[in-house]
Design an enzyme around this catalytic site. Structure first.
Site, short mmCIF file in Angstrom:
data_model
loop_
_atom_site.label_atom_id
_atom_site.label_comp_id
_atom_site.label_asym_id
_atom_site.label_seq_id
_atom_site.Cartn_x
_atom_site.Cartn_y
_atom_site.Cartn_z
N LYS A 18 0.82 -1.21 0.00
CA LYS A 18 0.00 0.00 0.00
C LYS A 18 0.86 1.27 0.00
O LYS A 18 2.08 1.20 -0.04
CB LYS A 18 -0.97 -0.03 1.18
CG LYS A 18 -1.87 -1.27 1.19
CD LYS A 18 -2.82 -1.34 0.01
CE LYS A 18 -3.42 -2.71 -0.22
NZ LYS A 18 -4.34 -3.17 0.78
C1 LIG Z 1 -5.41 -4.18 1.00
C2 LIG Z 1 -6.87 -3.97 0.96
C3 LIG Z 1 -7.70 -4.34 2.03
C4 LIG Z 1 -7.23 -5.13 3.20
O1 LIG Z 1 -6.14 -4.65 3.85
P1 LIG Z 1 -5.21 -5.64 4.72
O2 LIG Z 1 -4.34 -4.69 5.45
O3 LIG Z 1 -4.47 -6.50 3.74
O4 LIG Z 1 -6.10 -6.43 5.60
C5 LIG Z 1 -9.04 -4.02 1.93
N1 LIG Z 1 -9.55 -3.41 0.85
C6 LIG Z 1 -8.79 -3.07 -0.19
C7 LIG Z 1 -9.41 -2.37 -1.35
C8 LIG Z 1 -7.43 -3.35 -0.18
O5 LIG Z 1 -6.69 -3.03 -1.25
#
Ligand SMILES: *Cc1c(COP(=O)(O)O)cnc(C)c1O
Length: 385
Positions: A180
């Site tokens: 992210k």
């Molecule tokens: C990465 C992501 C999540 C979940 O995040 P985690 O930290 O991996 O649990 C939820 N929604 C979207 C759109 C994502 O890209």
């Protein structure tokens, strides 16, 4: 091999983590509070609740919004599974809305069509890092008295109408996974201006216990009271130290992602079988992903074949995402819903996420585009032979 996404960790990030390891607090200490405060500032909100994943953040938001059995929650067909799963965690029913074919953002007209007497919330997801049309979504939410939740796991650092992502919905959820915008290893945050909901979410992340350890220490009482069923969604100070250090670089990372995106757009203009998704120049795009549509007829090979060929040429790509309701669990639990979001299903056949992360250098961007061009030319050459 160039990956499609990657974290950027510097020496100061490592030092920030090491410092915590020498301190008295490994978890539920001052770094958690600091990360929450900095997130509230960055997103112009009053409350930030840090948890151990973006998925936990979404679960907390469902609880903060008071959603439960019998409620329907509208979610986009194209998103990571966690967006819809979070509704199921609280016993609510995810209802899938279709997306816009050029941006893959949830389609407001489709939302209106899916609203029933049971609908209690809309979850918008800022696909690829581009904020949804929040003015329109707010209007729909107000018209039908719905809670607006934003899954902003792609869009930290983005903005809409001059307002930062985080300040655009009733609850906004972020992920701190390495892929992210910024990372804490794992982690998540919910931001909101609803203080009462924030208190409930803080308790929910700690088993439903209503006093936290530090409060008990101050109050010289040993007992704690569990008033709801919660989870252990606590995040460590080790992770939050990394998160705080990374958050300082968010503006620089976001600028770099935008520069890479602009460069891709220029270079890809010459390639007729690849078209980037549309971006509204008036929005602050966070460019978590750079997604193109692969025209199989024009290229002479399918998106799946392109994925394989690019991989063999050292270019990592990915597909974000299969429409959620087509996953086996959803088919088994909610019946075959194929055909309900035709735009999402047809876009799914074409989309490809190509490498995008702050550390990607200009020569690598050129290489990605060159290899894409060669995949097309190779197909044409092998046909002629
Ligand atoms: C990465 C992501 C999540 C979940 O995040 P985690 O930290 O991996 O649990 C939820 N929604 C979207 C759109 C994502 O890209």
């Amino acid at each position: 091999m160039l990956p499609y996404g990657k974290q950027s960790i510097d020496k100061d990030d490592i030092e920030a983590v090491t410092e915590v390891l020498h301190s008295d607090w490994l978890t539920t200490g001052p770094k958690v509070v600091e990360l929450e405060r900095e997130f509230a500032v960055t997103t112009s909100t009053q409350e930030a609740v840090a948890v151990n994943s973006g998925t936990a953040a979404l679960h907390c938001a469902m609880v903060g919004a008071g959603l439960g059995p019998g409620d329907e929650v509208i979610v986009p067909a194209i998103t990571f599974v966690a967006t819809a799963n979070a509704a199921i965690y609280v016993g609510a029913q995810p209802v899938f809305a279709d997306v816009n074919s050029e941006t893959l953002l949830i389609d407001p007209d489709s939302i209106r069509q899916k609203i029933t007497a049971k609908t209690k919330a809309i979850v918008a997801m800022d696909y690829g890092g581009q904020p949804c049309d929040y003015n329109t979504l707010r209007k729909i939410a107000d018209d039908y008295d719905l809670t607006l939740i934003s899954d902003a796991c792609h869009s930290l650092g983005g903005s809409y109408a001059g307002r930062p992502v985080g300040s655009l919905a009733d609850f906004t959820c972020f992920s701190l996974h390495p892929i992210k915008q910024i990372t804490a290893g794992e982690g998540g945050i919910v931001v909101t201006n609803d203080q009462e909901a924030a208190t409930r979410m803080r308790s929910f992340r700690n088993h439903g216990i209503t006093t936290d350890f530090r409060e008990r220490q101050k109050g010289s009482v040993h007992c704690y009271s569990m008033e709801h069923l919660g989870f252990n969604y606590r995040i460590t100070d080790i992770q939050c130290a990394l998160g705080v250090s990374q958050l300082k670089k968010l503006a620089r990372f976001t600028r770099r992602r935008n520069d890479i995106a602009n460069f891709y757009r220029t270079l890809l203009e010459d390639i007729p079988f690849v078209r980037p998704l549309e971006a509204d120049p008036n929005l602050g795009h966070a460019y978590h992903l750079f997604v193109v549509k692969w025209d199989a007829a024009e290229a002479g090979c399918t998106r799946d074949e392109a994925f394989r060929q690019l991989k063999s040429r050292g270019i990592g790509t990915n597909v974000h995402y299969l429409p959620v309701y087509l996953h086996p669990y959803y088919q088994a639990s909610f019946g075959d819903q194929s055909g309900t979001c035709p735009v999402a299903e047809s876009a799914y056949e074409q989309i490809l996420s190509i490498p995008m992360y702050p550390g990607l250098v200009e020569a690598e961007v050129r290489k990605v585009v060159e290899e894409i061009r060669l995949v097309g030319e190779t197909v044409v050459a092998s046909r002629a032979a």
